[in-house]
Write a protein that holds these residues in place. Structure first.
Motif, PDB file in Angstrom:
ATOM      1  N   HIS A  92     -38.432 -15.012   6.390  1.00  0.00           N
ATOM      2  CA  HIS A  92     -37.331 -15.147   5.445  1.00  0.00           C
ATOM      3  C   HIS A  92     -37.235 -16.615   5.045  1.00  0.00           C
ATOM      4  O   HIS A  92     -37.494 -17.506   5.864  1.00  0.00           O
ATOM      5  N   TYR A 106     -35.183  -2.820  11.041  1.00  0.00           N
ATOM      6  CA  TYR A 106     -36.129  -1.826  10.531  1.00  0.00           C
ATOM      7  C   TYR A 106     -35.903  -0.545  11.333  1.00  0.00           C
ATOM      8  O   TYR A 106     -35.757  -0.619  12.571  1.00  0.00           O
ATOM      9  N   HIS A 162     -42.567 -10.807  10.008  1.00  0.00           N
ATOM     10  CA  HIS A 162     -42.700  -9.377  10.280  1.00  0.00           C
ATOM     11  C   HIS A 162     -43.583  -8.672   9.263  1.00  0.00           C
ATOM     12  O   HIS A 162     -43.589  -9.006   8.083  1.00  0.00           O
ATOM     13  N   HIS A 180     -37.844 -14.116   0.602  1.00  0.00           N
ATOM     14  CA  HIS A 180     -39.136 -13.771   1.208  1.00  0.00           C
ATOM     15  C   HIS A 180     -40.124 -14.913   1.011  1.00  0.00           C
ATOM     16  O   HIS A 180     -40.310 -15.384  -0.098  1.00  0.00           O
ATOM     17  N   HIS A 200     -43.933 -11.347   5.972  1.00  0.00           N
ATOM     18  CA  HIS A 200     -43.267 -12.571   5.500  1.00  0.00           C
ATOM     19  C   HIS A 200     -42.322 -13.165   6.548  1.00  0.00           C
ATOM     20  O   HIS A 200     -41.927 -12.494   7.494  1.00  0.00           O
ATOM     21  N   GLU A 243     -33.019  -9.026  10.559  1.00  0.00           N
ATOM     22  CA  GLU A 243     -33.202  -7.790   9.785  1.00  0.00           C
ATOM     23  C   GLU A 243     -33.326  -6.612  10.745  1.00  0.00           C
ATOM     24  O   GLU A 243     -33.839  -6.778  11.848  1.00  0.00           O
TER      25      GLU A 243
HETATM   26 ZN    ZN Z   1     -37.894  -9.146   5.861  1.00  0.00          ZN
END
Ligand code: ZN
Ligand code: PAN
Length: 186
Positions: free
Chosen positions: A90, A99, A136, A158, A88, A97
């Motif tokens: 944002h 990860y 991502h 999202h 998705h 973000e």
């Molecule tokens: Zn995300």
């Protein structure tokens, strides 16, 4: 008012939090995500591809707040394409973000607004900064579940248009037992 702490098992990423949210995605729900539609139709639609658990310490949409989550993607393939998340943008495009890979191995597929698509290797300890304006998706290229922790702004939202529309500019496919990045039009 500050929320009470939650708990993470740092060995496997497992999350315990009040009001923990969860979702799961089965193959049958991932329409149009995988390249090989015929291979997708032959598989059991009840097969779980991935699960997400997340903690919303503030209400969704709160500006300046943060969420925390864990994603677990099962090993598997649709044809020669590995199991992966939908992926998705944002909704508020400039929201970034983190990860972090806890277990397993994979690729983080990233795409900028121009459609330029690239991938980063994911392995235990890898920490990925996903800038704003970058779509991502996580791909599990290993033979066991990949577990990835994430932290994102509570007002990010999202937007799955990238998964359901024109798609990412490249896909991760298995070729001779190894993952390769293949341009979507190839
Ligand atoms: Zn995300
Ligand atoms: C993650 C993702 C999670 C599932 O928490 O939402 O990995 O992937 P999809 O949302 O693409 O199905 C995240 O990136 N939050 O912003």
């Amino acid at each position: 008012m500050n929320p009470a702490p939650a708990f993470v098992n740092w060995a496997d990423g497992a999350l315990q939090a009040p009001g923990l949210q969860r979702s799961e995605k089965k193959l049958g729900q991932l329409t149009g995500i995988f390249r090989d539609h015929q291979a997708w139709q032959k598989l059991d639609p009840e097969t779980i591809v991935y699960r997400v658990w997340w903690w919303e310490p503030v209400a969704s949409g709160t500006a300046g707040g943060l969420f925390w989550g864990l994603t677990e993607i099962q090993p598997g393939r649709v044809g020669n394409e590995y199991f992966m998340t939908r992926g998705h943008w944002h909704v508020i495009r400039n929201r970034a973000e983190f990860y972090g890979t806890v277990a397993g191995s994979g690729k983080l597929v990233l795409m900028d607004r121009t459609g330029h698509t690239w991938a980063e290797d994911m392995a235990p300890g890898s920490l990925h900064y996903i800038a704003g304006e970058v779509a991502h998706r996580i791909v599990n290229t290993g033979d066991k579940p990949i577990r990835v922790i994430a932290c994102w702004p509570s007002d990010a939202g999202h937007d799955y248009e990238v998964a359901e529309g024109r798609g990412f500019g490249a896909r991760i496919l298995e070729e001779r037992g190894a993952p390769i990045l293949v341009n979507a039009q190839d």
